[in-house]
Design an enzyme around this catalytic site. Structure first.
Site, PDB file in Angstrom:
ATOM      1  N   ASP A 410      45.733  50.877  40.995  1.00  0.00           N
ATOM      2  CA  ASP A 410      45.072  51.832  40.126  1.00  0.00           C
ATOM      3  C   ASP A 410      45.844  51.968  38.816  1.00  0.00           C
ATOM      4  O   ASP A 410      47.072  52.063  38.799  1.00  0.00           O
ATOM      5  CB  ASP A 410      45.014  53.184  40.847  1.00  0.00           C
ATOM      6  CG  ASP A 410      44.382  54.258  40.016  1.00  0.00           C
ATOM      7  OD1 ASP A 410      43.185  54.156  39.735  1.00  0.00           O
ATOM      8  OD2 ASP A 410      45.095  55.226  39.644  1.00  0.00           O
ATOM      9  N   GLU A 466      43.820  47.088  38.123  1.00  0.00           N
ATOM     10  CA  GLU A 466      42.918  47.779  37.222  1.00  0.00           C
ATOM     11  C   GLU A 466      43.643  47.734  35.876  1.00  0.00           C
ATOM     12  O   GLU A 466      44.569  48.502  35.632  1.00  0.00           O
ATOM     13  CB  GLU A 466      42.679  49.216  37.668  1.00  0.00           C
ATOM     14  CG  GLU A 466      41.668  49.934  36.789  1.00  0.00           C
ATOM     15  CD  GLU A 466      41.487  51.398  37.192  1.00  0.00           C
ATOM     16  OE1 GLU A 466      40.343  51.888  37.141  1.00  0.00           O
ATOM     17  OE2 GLU A 466      42.480  52.049  37.546  1.00  0.00           O
TER      18      GLU A 466
END
Length: 785
Positions: A410, A466
């Protein structure tokens, strides 16, 4: 992403007014622990003075009434069973004293400490590591630490010996019993403690091993553990748990999924933003879990045994989930939030990293302010030598001990930013000319990514970034990769959404997406470096993407100011669920179009949980705070869709798996790929073109022809001439189910095929507006002329 309370949870974040944190937290009630054994005193000035002493003087010998105590070893970090006892080791460079607190499960309920043992720096400290070895009865025993030193936020130190802190390496963390239920005295943050490991925690893996599926062959399913089975329609004994997911894995197997990407399963506090929701009449919680407390601990309240706080059971249930997935040929990838923690900014709680060594674990400005590249109050100091080793140790643990197959990082771009106290000598061992990087500056060769990429264990698992963060860094196609990292391809999502809804100027960009985005993934990278998706957990669901032009996030309690405003969605003519029959038909057609584009593109497709039956969140594109129907998989709706969209998705995934040409290891070339327009080999790349078609040579299917007409007008397509062969329809999204996908076992298949024959005999095919087709090449059967 995924950052809780960010004003934008989609690709392009709202730029921060400042890089420093401005995040506030609800009132926290800190337990007043009763000390059953008086702590050993130390001669130090008030810890809140900026002039705290740096030397601790032990006034009593190291001893315990319950445990045999010895010096212990500085490694490995954490609590480790050895020699019929447990070795405890924790890094804390700037503390002047350390105490290990032993807490029984019953005493934790009463906010009491069972026993405290102050560590002797002459015996229990090696360098910056505190350590101790204990023997005794650890049944139902938990532990934590107290550290003392300077309390000087302007210097980056938050030492306070009244806090009992979690070990950053704790393998399981105990606190409240049930998900979403307040602790004693309605406390959202009751005292937490770490599980002490024991020798009787062996798990029978039954020979389980990592599947090591080629990444090019993956079909990823992003899912939430609690949301997958929490709805009553799941009809299982333990809804919302690891066990519940394991029971429902056959659904994913039927769909054709071979990799699940679990949204955060590390320990987090779902009550972090607990508040009454006047819109829905329930309470807002941190449902998604992007706010980690412990990176080694599985989320305990996802266990069927959470009400008994049996930490070992939670670990085993996670292992069972992984083992059962592997039995079905499904890999397990974890979404890890190694960019920030739940401690937030200077107003947040102190439960672990901040109290252990704040200036090491967090990215700080010269006066102690927290850099906020995560948008959530703090930024993990990923490239600090100690922190990057922590990250590698953590990932290794989940691979070796829990058998996970990879990770999605993330806000992964934060890992490419320079750490606090950055200097070349500190990182590389020698000065580098011109090395004037300030804290947070992106660096081309980030040490932590280097370590992960070249680690002998981690190099063999899936690594997905990401490739952006909340500070404006956007690295899609440019993330440091060492040839093995993949990326969530946000550009694929944006281009596909705009082309499919009929926006001019995207035909060429859409063609790049179909090829695996070779314009992005150069320098030796492959199509499988692109994780393709149309929808993910944040943003609109697939059903809402074709139903709403505008977000409806009022239920989040932020006056509709949160969530992304630029969704590239289209409601097909009418806003919301209540629409005419013709609009609803077009919406179904558009859903099929999106799914076709995902399945025929080179790269790795990722599906969002619930999209296989058309799940809706009522237009809410940022449902981070809802433990309710918005985030629950509706098994009853899935059953209703079995003969409709679910069937279509299942058959398209099966088709992709069968085709050798739709999971290439390299980007397609002219030897295999031909582009077409409404006439063969005459593609139209003009700004007003809304038609893209291609044919692809396939060693299994001979050749496939795929076309997208995203115009509001129908068109008659001339097909490539293949002497001795005929094009036959497989998919036509303009047709109602089940004729949207014609399979050999389809009832009245021959009747359906006859409807196309006069066009196909003329080597032509009629395409309605907003439709896509897949045709297969078959030998001409003279007997059917």
């Amino acid at each position: 992403m995924d950052a809780i309370k960010c004003s934008s949870s989609f690709l392009h974040r709202t730029k921060l007014n400042t890089l420093f944190s401005n995040h506030t937290f609800p009132k926290i009630s800190t337990p007043n622990f009763k000390r059953i054994f008086q702590p050993i005193s130390i001669s130090a000035k008030d810890r809140r003075s900026s002039e705290a002493e740096n030397v601790a003087v032990v006034e009593k010998p190291l001893k315990s009434e319950r445990f045999f105590v010895s010096d212990g070893l500085p490694s490995p970090f954490g609590a480790t069973v050895r020699d019929n006892g447990v070795n405890f080791s924790v890094y804390s460079a700037n503390s002047v004293s350390a105490t290990i607190c032993l807490i029984s499960l019953s005493d934790l309920r009463q906010n009491k400490v069972t026993e405290e043992i102050q560590l002797d720096p002459s015996r229990n400290r090696t360098g910056h590591v505190w350590h101790v070895f204990l023997k005794g009865n650890f049944k139902d025993m938990l532990y934590g630490y107290r550290f003392d030193g300077k309390f000087s936020p302007e210097d980056g130190h938050y030492y306070d010996s009244s806090n009992i802190l979690l070990d950053p390496y704790a393998k399981a963390i105990i606190s409240r019993d049930e998900f979403g239920v307040l602790g004693p005295d309605e406390n959202c943050w009751p005292q937490m403690a770490c599980m002490v490991p024991t020798l009787d925690e062996e798990f029978d893996w039954e020979g389980d091993m990592h599947l090591k599926l080629p990444q090019k062959d993956l079909v990823i399913y992003e899912m939430h553990v609690r949301g997958f089975t929490r709805h009553e329609s799941s009809k299982i004994e333990f809804p919302g748990t690891y066990q519940g997911v394991a029971e429902k894995l056959d659904h994913l197997k039927e769909l054709g999924i071979n990799c699940i990407e679990l949204m955060p399963c590390h320990e987090f506090n779902e009550l972090e933003y607990y508040s009454y929701n006047t819109i829905l009449g329930d309470h807002r919680v941190n449902f998604w879990g992007y706010s980690t407390i412990g990176f080694f601990s599985p989320m305990i309240r996802y266990s069927s045994a959470s009400s008994r706080n049996f930490a070992g059971r939670a670990i085993n249930e996670f292992k069972i989930l992984v083992k059962e997935a592997h039995k079905r040929g499904i890999e397990v990838i974890m979404d890890v939030v190694l960019n920030h923690t739940a401690e937030g900014n200077e107003k947040g709680p102190i439960f672990s990293f901040r109290g252990v060594d704040n200036s090491v674990y967090y990215m700080l400005a010269p006066k102690g302010e927290f850099y906020n590249y995560s948008g959530c109050g703090n930024t993990f100091n990923c490239n600090h030598p100690v922190v990057r080793q922590f990250i590698v140790d953590c990932l290794r643990y989940w691979v070796t001990e829990m058998h996970v197959d990879g990770f999605r990082f993330d806000l992964g771009s934060i890992m490419s930013r320079s750490s606090s106290l950055w200097d070349a000598a500190n990182v590389y061992g020698a000065d580098v000319e011109g090395d004037l990087l300030t804290t947070g500056t992106p660096i081309s060769c980030p040490p932590v990514i280097d370590m992960i990429s070249n680690d002998p264990i981690l190099r063999g698992v899936k690594l997905i970034a990401e490739a952006w963060d909340a500070g404006g860094l956007y690295q899609v196609g440019m993330f440091p990769h060492w040839g093995i990292w993949s990326e969530w391809n946000g550009k694929f999502r944006d281009v596909v959404r705009q082309f499919i809804k009929g926006t001019d100027g995207f035909s060429g960009a859409f063609a790049e997406c179909l090829c695996g985005s070779p314009n992005l993934y150069q320098g030796g990278r492959k199509p499988w470096n692109s994780i393709n998706f149309v929808c993910a957990h944040d943003g609109f669901t697939l059903g809402d993407l074709v139903t709403y032009n505008n977000k409806d996030n009022l239920a989040n309690g932020e006056e509709n100011n949160d969530g992304e405003n630029h969704n590239y969605s289209w409601n097909c003519g009418e806003e919301g669920d209540f629409a005419s029959i013709s609009v609803k038909r077009l919406r179904k057609r558009q859903m099929r179009n999106f799914f076709v584009s995902l399945m025929v593109s080179q790269g790795v497709p990722m599906i969002n949980m619930g999209d296989e039956y058309g799940h809706t969140k009522g237009g809410n594109n940022n449902t981070y705070c809802h433990d309710n129907y918005m985030n629950y998989f509706r098994w009853d709706k899935k059953e209703e869709a079995d003969s409709d969209f679910f069937r279509f998705c299942r058959l398209l995934i099966e088709f992709r798996d069968e085709c050798e040409s739709l999971g290439l290891n390299d980007f397609p070339t002219a030897k295999r790929l031909q582009w077409h327009g409404v006439a063969p080999e005459v593609p139209d790349w003009s700004e007003i073109s809304r038609f893209v078609a291609f044919s692809l040579v396939d060693s299994v299917k001979r050749e496939i022809y795929v076309a997208f007409n995203t115009s509001h007008l129908a068109t008659l397509v001339s097909l490539p001439n293949r002497p001795g062969y005929r094009w036959e329809p497989f998919v036509d999204t303009s047709k109602p189910s089940p004729y949207d996908c014609i399979t050999p076992d389809l009832p009245e298949r021959e009747t359906a095929m006859k409807q196309y024959r006069h066009f196909l005999d003329a080597n032509m095919y009629p395409m309605l507006s907003y439709s896509s087709i897949i045709l297969l090449l078959s030998p001409v059967d003279d007997s059917r002329q």
